[in-house]
Each structure stands twice: as C-alpha cells, then as structure tokens.
Design an enzyme around this catalytic site. Structure first.
Site, PDB file in Angstrom:
ATOM      1  CB  ALA A 139     -34.764 -75.770 101.735  1.00  0.00           C
ATOM      2  N   GLY A 197     -40.623 -70.577 106.499  1.00  0.00           N
ATOM      3  CA  GLY A 197     -39.216 -70.273 106.754  1.00  0.00           C
ATOM      4  C   GLY A 197     -38.286 -71.376 106.289  1.00  0.00           C
ATOM      5  CB  CYS A 198     -38.392 -75.049 106.752  1.00  0.00           C
ATOM      6  SG  CYS A 198     -38.427 -75.002 108.563  1.00  0.00           S
ATOM      7  CB  THR A 199     -40.254 -73.541 101.927  1.00  0.00           C
ATOM      8  OG1 THR A 199     -41.031 -74.645 102.415  1.00  0.00           O
ATOM      9  CG2 THR A 199     -40.263 -73.553 100.403  1.00  0.00           C
ATOM     10  CB  THR A 230     -42.817 -74.620 107.701  1.00  0.00           C
ATOM     11  OG1 THR A 230     -41.421 -74.834 107.828  1.00  0.00           O
ATOM     12  CG2 THR A 230     -43.595 -75.749 108.376  1.00  0.00           C
TER      13      THR A 230
END
Length: 147
Positions: free
Chosen positions: A46, A41-43, A39
């Site tokens: 990370a 934001g998560c990408t 997703t």
C-alpha cells in the site's frame, strides 16, 4: 482470476470514508487485492502504491486497494499510513469473487488487475515489494506513447 480480454465486472463497495464507490473501469484503473490491513507485506504494498500515486494520477489511472477488512479498519489503516486512494471494504468477498480472486483462507489472495475500456488488460500475482513500480511501468507501456 479474470484474464486479459475479459470484461470488467460491475462492483460497488464502501471506501474508508464509508462512501459507496463504483469504480469506472472504462477509465484506466488499477485494483490491487491484499490480504489484510496492518500486516507487513500489505502495508509495504500500500505504501508503494501511495508513493507512486502522483504518477498514476498524472497518467489518468485510478488506484483502488481491496481487502476483506471493513470500512472502519480501512479508515484506521489509511490514516496511519497516509493513504490517499480508496480502500474498498469487501468483508463478504463479493468484490473479490467478481474478479475471481480466492478468499478461501478467509482473506483475499494478493492479486492485481489493470483495467481500461471496460476490460481487463493485465493481471498479476505479485510479491508486495516493487509491485507498484512494475504496474506503473506497464501502465506507461500501455497508455503513454513516446516521441
């Protein structure tokens, strides 16, 4: 959510390579919980931890990402994004529960915990952008003595 001064929980989970991992919270460690692989934001979050990884490692700090995705999806995510730290698979929410991170919506809330010496030093309820840099600044403040 665990609070500063709380004892670090004992947790184990499979990483993206299918290996069982038990983090050593006696050593400086960052554990960031995120909702889902791939997703936006998560990408971004990370990727920022990956970019800062050499500095974290130079300071002796381990970094772990945790979501409720399985190890196979973590492997795809790590490969696609060039992530070189452990992504811990927590499909049943056991690791999140140990840290007091909510999974009530079917995914882990975005939370980060800084630990060392077997206890929680700091917790964060971050926005993804710039978060890794903020944690790195805190690490420098806690573990690096100037002068």
């Amino acid at each position: 959510m665990l609070e500063p001064g709380d004892p670090a929980p004992d947790v184990s989970a499979r990483n993206q390579d299918g290996e069982s991992v038990t983090p050593d919270f006696g050593e400086p460690t960052v554990v960031f919980f995120y909702p889902e692989d791939f997703t936006k934001g998560c990408t971004a979050e990370a990727a920022e931890f990956q970019a800062a990884l050499p500095e974290f490692r130079e300071l002796g700090v381990a970094v772990y990402g945790v979501s409720m995705d399985d190890a196979e999806r973590h492997a795809e995510f790590a490969d696609a994004e060039g992530l070189r730290f452990d992504l811990l698979a927590d499909p049943d929410g056991t690791v999140a529960e140990a840290f007091g991170v909510s999974t009530e919506h079917g995914y882990a809330d975005r939370r980060t915990v800084l630990l060392a010496d077997g206890e929680v030093l700091a917790t964060y309820a971050p926005e993804p952008a710039g978060h890794a840099a903020d944690v790195l600044d805190d690490v420098r403040g806690k573990f690096v003595v100037e002068g």
